[in-house]
Design a protein around this motif. Structure first.
Motif, PDB file in Angstrom:
ATOM      1  N   ARG A 212     -14.861 -22.186  -5.614  1.00 26.48           N
ATOM      2  CA  ARG A 212     -13.584 -21.975  -6.279  1.00 26.48           C
ATOM      3  C   ARG A 212     -13.208 -20.498  -6.331  1.00 26.48           C
ATOM      4  O   ARG A 212     -12.035 -20.160  -6.442  1.00 26.48           O
ATOM      5  N   SER A 237     -18.117 -25.966  -1.819  1.00 24.99           N
ATOM      6  CA  SER A 237     -18.469 -26.702  -3.031  1.00 24.99           C
ATOM      7  C   SER A 237     -17.437 -27.813  -3.234  1.00 24.99           C
ATOM      8  O   SER A 237     -16.401 -27.852  -2.578  1.00 24.99           O
ATOM      9  N   GLN A 251     -18.577 -30.732   2.397  1.00 26.49           N
ATOM     10  CA  GLN A 251     -19.080 -30.543   1.028  1.00 26.49           C
ATOM     11  C   GLN A 251     -20.601 -30.578   0.934  1.00 26.49           C
ATOM     12  O   GLN A 251     -21.253 -31.513   1.379  1.00 26.49           O
ATOM     13  N   VAL A 252     -21.138 -29.549   0.286  1.00 25.19           N
ATOM     14  CA  VAL A 252     -22.576 -29.445   0.059  1.00 25.19           C
ATOM     15  C   VAL A 252     -22.875 -29.856  -1.380  1.00 25.19           C
ATOM     16  O   VAL A 252     -22.173 -29.435  -2.291  1.00 25.19           O
ATOM     17  N   SER A 255     -22.992 -35.000  -4.405  1.00 18.92           N
ATOM     18  CA  SER A 255     -22.140 -36.056  -3.872  1.00 18.92           C
ATOM     19  C   SER A 255     -21.664 -35.717  -2.470  1.00 18.92           C
ATOM     20  O   SER A 255     -20.791 -36.375  -1.928  1.00 18.92           O
ATOM     21  N   SER A 270     -20.571 -20.912  -8.209  1.00 21.33           N
ATOM     22  CA  SER A 270     -21.301 -20.562  -9.434  1.00 21.33           C
ATOM     23  C   SER A 270     -22.766 -20.995  -9.377  1.00 21.33           C
ATOM     24  O   SER A 270     -23.613 -20.381 -10.008  1.00 21.33           O
ATOM     25  N   GLU A 274     -25.383 -29.558  -9.512  1.00 25.34           N
ATOM     26  CA  GLU A 274     -24.992 -30.519  -8.469  1.00 25.34           C
ATOM     27  C   GLU A 274     -24.800 -29.838  -7.124  1.00 25.34           C
ATOM     28  O   GLU A 274     -24.915 -30.478  -6.084  1.00 25.34           O
ATOM     29  N   ASN A 289     -20.803 -13.144  -5.946  1.00 26.60           N
ATOM     30  CA  ASN A 289     -20.164 -13.719  -7.125  1.00 26.60           C
ATOM     31  C   ASN A 289     -19.941 -12.613  -8.144  1.00 26.60           C
ATOM     32  O   ASN A 289     -20.868 -11.869  -8.468  1.00 26.60           O
TER      33      ASN A 289
HETATM   34  C1  LIG Z   1     -21.464 -36.577 -10.293  1.00 24.83           C
HETATM   35  C2  LIG Z   1     -21.117 -35.210  -9.826  1.00 24.83           C
HETATM   36  C3  LIG Z   1     -21.341 -34.858  -8.532  1.00 24.83           C
HETATM   37  C4  LIG Z   1     -21.038 -33.586  -8.096  1.00 24.83           C
HETATM   38  N1  LIG Z   1     -21.295 -33.275  -6.801  1.00 24.83           N
HETATM   39  C5  LIG Z   1     -21.080 -32.012  -6.373  1.00 24.83           C
HETATM   40  C6  LIG Z   1     -21.358 -31.638  -5.016  1.00 24.83           C
HETATM   41  O1  LIG Z   1     -21.788 -32.455  -4.185  1.00 24.83           O
HETATM   42  N2  LIG Z   1     -21.146 -30.359  -4.657  1.00 24.83           N
HETATM   43  C7  LIG Z   1     -20.659 -29.412  -5.518  1.00 24.83           C
HETATM   44  O2  LIG Z   1     -20.494 -28.250  -5.120  1.00 24.83           O
HETATM   45  N3  LIG Z   1     -20.340 -29.739  -6.780  1.00 24.83           N
HETATM   46  C8  LIG Z   1     -20.532 -31.035  -7.221  1.00 24.83           C
HETATM   47  N4  LIG Z   1     -20.178 -31.351  -8.496  1.00 24.83           N
HETATM   48  C9  LIG Z   1     -19.409 -30.374  -9.301  1.00 24.83           C
HETATM   49  C10 LIG Z   1     -20.258 -29.316  -9.960  1.00 24.83           C
HETATM   50  O3  LIG Z   1     -20.637 -29.766 -11.234  1.00 24.83           O
HETATM   51  C11 LIG Z   1     -19.445 -28.013 -10.153  1.00 24.83           C
HETATM   52  O4  LIG Z   1     -18.272 -28.295 -10.862  1.00 24.83           O
HETATM   53  C12 LIG Z   1     -19.075 -27.339  -8.835  1.00 24.83           C
HETATM   54  O5  LIG Z   1     -20.220 -27.200  -8.015  1.00 24.83           O
HETATM   55  C13 LIG Z   1     -18.477 -25.978  -9.098  1.00 24.83           C
HETATM   56  O6  LIG Z   1     -17.978 -25.444  -7.907  1.00 24.83           O
HETATM   57  P1  LIG Z   1     -17.762 -23.880  -7.740  1.00 24.83           P
HETATM   58  O7  LIG Z   1     -19.057 -23.168  -7.891  1.00 24.83           O
HETATM   59  O8  LIG Z   1     -17.018 -23.657  -6.483  1.00 24.83           O
HETATM   60  O9  LIG Z   1     -16.754 -23.532  -8.926  1.00 24.83           O
HETATM   61  P2  LIG Z   1     -16.996 -22.776 -10.285  1.00 24.83           P
HETATM   62  O10 LIG Z   1     -18.140 -23.336 -11.018  1.00 24.83           O
HETATM   63  O11 LIG Z   1     -15.683 -22.692 -10.946  1.00 24.83           O
HETATM   64  O12 LIG Z   1     -17.449 -21.316  -9.824  1.00 24.83           O
HETATM   65  C14 LIG Z   1     -16.607 -20.398  -9.210  1.00 24.83           C
HETATM   66  C15 LIG Z   1     -17.403 -19.097  -9.156  1.00 24.83           C
HETATM   67  O13 LIG Z   1     -16.672 -18.125  -8.437  1.00 24.83           O
HETATM   68  C16 LIG Z   1     -16.852 -16.875  -9.052  1.00 24.83           C
HETATM   69  N5  LIG Z   1     -15.688 -16.075  -8.690  1.00 24.83           N
HETATM   70  C17 LIG Z   1     -14.414 -16.193  -9.133  1.00 24.83           C
HETATM   71  N6  LIG Z   1     -13.631 -15.311  -8.534  1.00 24.83           N
HETATM   72  C18 LIG Z   1     -14.416 -14.598  -7.690  1.00 24.83           C
HETATM   73  C19 LIG Z   1     -14.171 -13.531  -6.795  1.00 24.83           C
HETATM   74  N7  LIG Z   1     -12.945 -13.025  -6.628  1.00 24.83           N
HETATM   75  N8  LIG Z   1     -15.209 -13.033  -6.098  1.00 24.83           N
HETATM   76  C20 LIG Z   1     -16.465 -13.536  -6.254  1.00 24.83           C
HETATM   77  N9  LIG Z   1     -16.743 -14.551  -7.091  1.00 24.83           N
HETATM   78  C21 LIG Z   1     -15.728 -15.073  -7.792  1.00 24.83           C
HETATM   79  C22 LIG Z   1     -16.956 -17.170 -10.523  1.00 24.83           C
HETATM   80  O14 LIG Z   1     -17.683 -16.155 -11.185  1.00 24.83           O
HETATM   81  C23 LIG Z   1     -17.692 -18.503 -10.534  1.00 24.83           C
HETATM   82  O15 LIG Z   1     -19.084 -18.321 -10.668  1.00 24.83           O
HETATM   83  C24 LIG Z   1     -20.472 -32.627  -8.960  1.00 24.83           C
HETATM   84  C25 LIG Z   1     -20.230 -32.984 -10.267  1.00 24.83           C
HETATM   85  C26 LIG Z   1     -20.537 -34.255 -10.705  1.00 24.83           C
HETATM   86  C27 LIG Z   1     -20.255 -34.597 -12.121  1.00 24.83           C
END
Ligand SMILES: Cc1cc2nc3c(=O)[nH]c(=O)nc-3n(C[C@H](O)[C@H](O)[C@H](O)COP(=O)(O)OP(=O)(O)OC[C@H]3O[C@@H](n4cnc5c(N)ncnc54)[C@H](O)[C@@H]3O)c2cc1C
Lengths: 324, 253
Positions: A212, A237, A251-252, A255, A270, A274, A289
């Motif tokens: 994200r 993610s 997607q890694v 799920s 982050s 998961e 990050n």
């Molecule tokens: C049943 C179930 C299954 C799931 N399966 C998966 C799955 O297969 N894969 C998966 O990935 N997730 C899965 N999830 C979701 C998981 O719980 C998280 O919500 C997800 O992994 C978060 O994705 P993210 O790290 O991209 O986003 P976030 O957690 O929002 O993290 C974004 C990160 O980016 C950083 N950031 C923001 N802006 C910048 C910038 N400009 N430069 C550098 N860093 C920055 C922030 O500090 C933050 O750490 C699942 C959830 C459930 C409930």
């Protein structure tokens, strides 16, 4: 202690890895607390896989109602098993099955519940669970009552939390239970994973993975460019897929797909449990990050708190310069 | 069809989580946001409303921080917002679910949607807790909810990308993984404006029984392995990456 019930799942013709994790932990706990391990399995393959569970006793739930997974008939059957076994502890893997049934069994049977467990250990005669909360940023420690009068506790365990020991070569006393058809839930169709699409991220040696923190679909081409100069492909993610920025085949995680590349570059991810489940065994992990407390840095080998939008072009340039 | 969307607020993980010496969250310094999966559940409910004319009620346990979340849901298109009065502002998820179950018994809905999980639901996810407590059909990790008369259809996800299409008889509880579209945006100005005319209902309920386990402590994971940190300057960090990749023979030197 009253028995420990382990709800198992099969993976093909074998017990799933997380089921074996739970069984080996349950057996270790009965060494500390006494009592028996009862394994329960579902479907046609269960009588066979339960033989290799190392449990003292086993219940194979069969019949057309549980030929494929559906929470309602599974739940009804487990109610019957719980009534009969009166376990002190129920262990389930935190898969979809555990997400469906862990909390509901606890609520229906007046048992306590611990979710997202990543550790179970004994501490001077007590049982202590450790769980990952707040996206993996904190751990919670909960003491589980195991004395005779306690209501029993349901624990859902994150797959991969500990390495399973070899299960003992003991054939459990096997019972069978015919599951009743459950009105109120029908599985219409099973859908196989979206196959590769354009690329198969499980085969790539280098993955440039965006989360994200990449902020906008317009920034995806930046990551594509970095992947290209590194000879890799872009993965991501889950939220990136849910937002429609990349296809599901990229997607890694839990799920999505499990990957083990030579290099995993996590950009703005982050490190939620998961996500880690799908990539923590990569040979080399580099994380970018802006949050120094992001859990991804605990599994990464190298990291920087630079902004991804600055880092990616800088990396592309630095690699091009070397390559030239 | 009457749909209830159960929402809660959780600490914003962008902020640092501070702990007291006893291992509790320092709640005074926390900022709260709606749980992201609850927002997905709300979006899916609003899409269902657009498709089939469902009436959508958002329900939250009143922890003292939920008004903005509920007004925002109304501004996005929910029809009603209900706050469940709670005796304490700090509630376990189990206690929240027990209040919600009591409310759903006294004000029945056809379909209950909530987030598949929340970052703090250590003692069980709401969808499962409610399904078990109410004895309703329930499914978690689902998306693509479609209303079909006396039942709903949805897609449930399993490990490794497998899925299945399920049909559930109503009333049912679903734990939503993701909405069909990213949650809609509504401007703060629109929320403020709506706040002048709309109101939140407060409902008192007697919670159903809940078994709770006291959390001994929260703590930060011991950095068993922590990344070797490079410069925070992007160009310097990029140079360090190149050096590493060369030493590992992952790029030509
Ligand atoms: C049943 C179930 C299954 C799931 N399966 C998966 C799955 O297969 N894969 C998966 O990935 N997730 C899965 N999830 C979701 C998981 O719980 C998280 O919500 C997800 O992994 C978060 O994705 P993210 O790290 O991209 O986003 P976030 O957690 O929002 O993290 C974004 C990160 O980016 C950083 N950031 C923001 N802006 C910048 C910038 N400009 N430069 C550098 N860093 C920055 C922030 O500090 C933050 O750490 C699942 C959830 C459930 C409930």
């Amino acid at each position: 202690m009253r028995p420990i019930l382990v709800v198992t799942e099969n993976q093909g013709a074998e017990l799933s890895d997380s089921s074996r994790e739970l069984l080996s932990k349950a057996l270790a706990l009965t060494e500390a607390f006494g009592g028996e391990v009862v394994a329960v399995g579902f479907g046609e393959g269960a009588p066979e896989t339960l033989k290799r569970s190392g449990a003292h006793r086993a219940v194979a739930v069969g019949g057309s109602a549980v030929a494929q997974y559906a929470s309602l008939p599974y739940e009804r059957a487990l109610h019957q098993v719980l009534e009969r076994i009166q376990p002190s502890l129920v262990l389930l893997p935190n898969t979809t099955l555990g997400m469906d049934l862990g909390a509901s069994l606890a609520a229906a049977k007046g048992m306590a519940m611990v979710a997202y467990c990543c550790g179970l250990h004994t501490e001077s005669g007590a049982l202590v669970a450790t769980s990952q909360v707040y996206g993996g940023k904190l751990l919670a420690e909960v003491a589980i009552p195991v004395e005779e009068g306690a209501p029993g506790t349901v624990v859902t365990v994150l797959p991969g939390s500990w390495a399973p020991e070899a299960l003992p070569n003991r054939e459990p006393v096997l019972e069978t239970l015919l599951a009743e058809e459950a009105q109120g839930m029908v599985v219409r169709e099973t859908i196989a994973p979206e196959s590769g699409g354009d690329v198969d991220i499980t085969r790539a040696e280098v993955l440039v993975s965006v989360g994200r923190g990449i902020q906008d679909p317009e920034n995806i081409p930046l990551a594509e460019e970095l992947a290209q100069v590194l000879g890799g492909v872009v993965s991501c993610s889950r939220p990136v897929v849910d937002a429609g920025w990349l296809p599901r085949s990229r997607q890694v995680g839990k799920s999505g797909l499990t990957v083990k590349p030579k290099l995993y570059l996590a950009l703005g991810i982050s490190g939620a449990p998961e996500h880690l489940q799908g990539m923590k065994d990569a040979e080399l992990i580099v994380a970018v990050n802006t949050d120094p407390a992001a859990p991804i840095f605990e599994v990464a080998h190298y990291g920087t708190t630079a902004d991804v939008l600055d880092f990616i072009p800088a990396a592309v340039e630095a690699i091009r310069e070397r390559g030239a | 069809m009457r749909i209830a969307v159960l929402m809660k607020e959780v600490p914003d993980l962008i902020e640092e989580l501070e702990l007291t010496p006893e291992g509790r969250l320092e709640t005074d310094v926390l900022s709260y946001i709606p749980s992201e999966w609850d927002e997905q559940a709300l979006e899916e409910a609003l899409i269902l409303k657009e498709e089939s004319g469902a009436a959508v009620t958002v329900v939250a346990v009143d922890s003292g921080q939920v008004d903005d979340m509920l007004y925002t849901a109304l501004a996005k298109g929910a029809d009603r917002a209900v706050k469940l009065a709670a005796e304490s502002e700090v509630l376990t998820n189990r206690a929240r679910a027990a209040l919600m179950a009591a409310y759903l018994q006294q004000d029945p809905y056809d379909l209950v949607l909530t987030g598949v999980q929340a970052v703090d639901d250590l003692d069980g996810q709401v969808a499962g807790l409610l399904g078990g407590q109410l004895g309703w059909p329930h499914a978690s990790v689902v998306r693509e909810v479609k209303a079909q008369g006396e039942q709903v259809q949805c897609v449930q996800e399993y490990a490794g990308g497998w899925m299945a299409t399920l049909e559930l008889a109503l009333p049912a509880v679903l734990g939503i993984q993701a909405a069909r579209r990213p949650p809609r945006y509504v401007s703060v100005a629109k929320v403020r404006q709506l706040q002048k005319t709309a109101s939140l209902e407060t409902v008192e309920v007697t919670p159903l029984p809940a078994v709770e386990l006291p959390v001994r402590r929260l703590y930060r994971p011991a950095a068993a392995g922590h990344a070797t940190m490079w410069s925070e300057d992007a160009a310097e960090a990029a140079a360090q990456l190149v050096e590493l990749l060369q030493s590992r023979k992952l790029i030509r030197s």
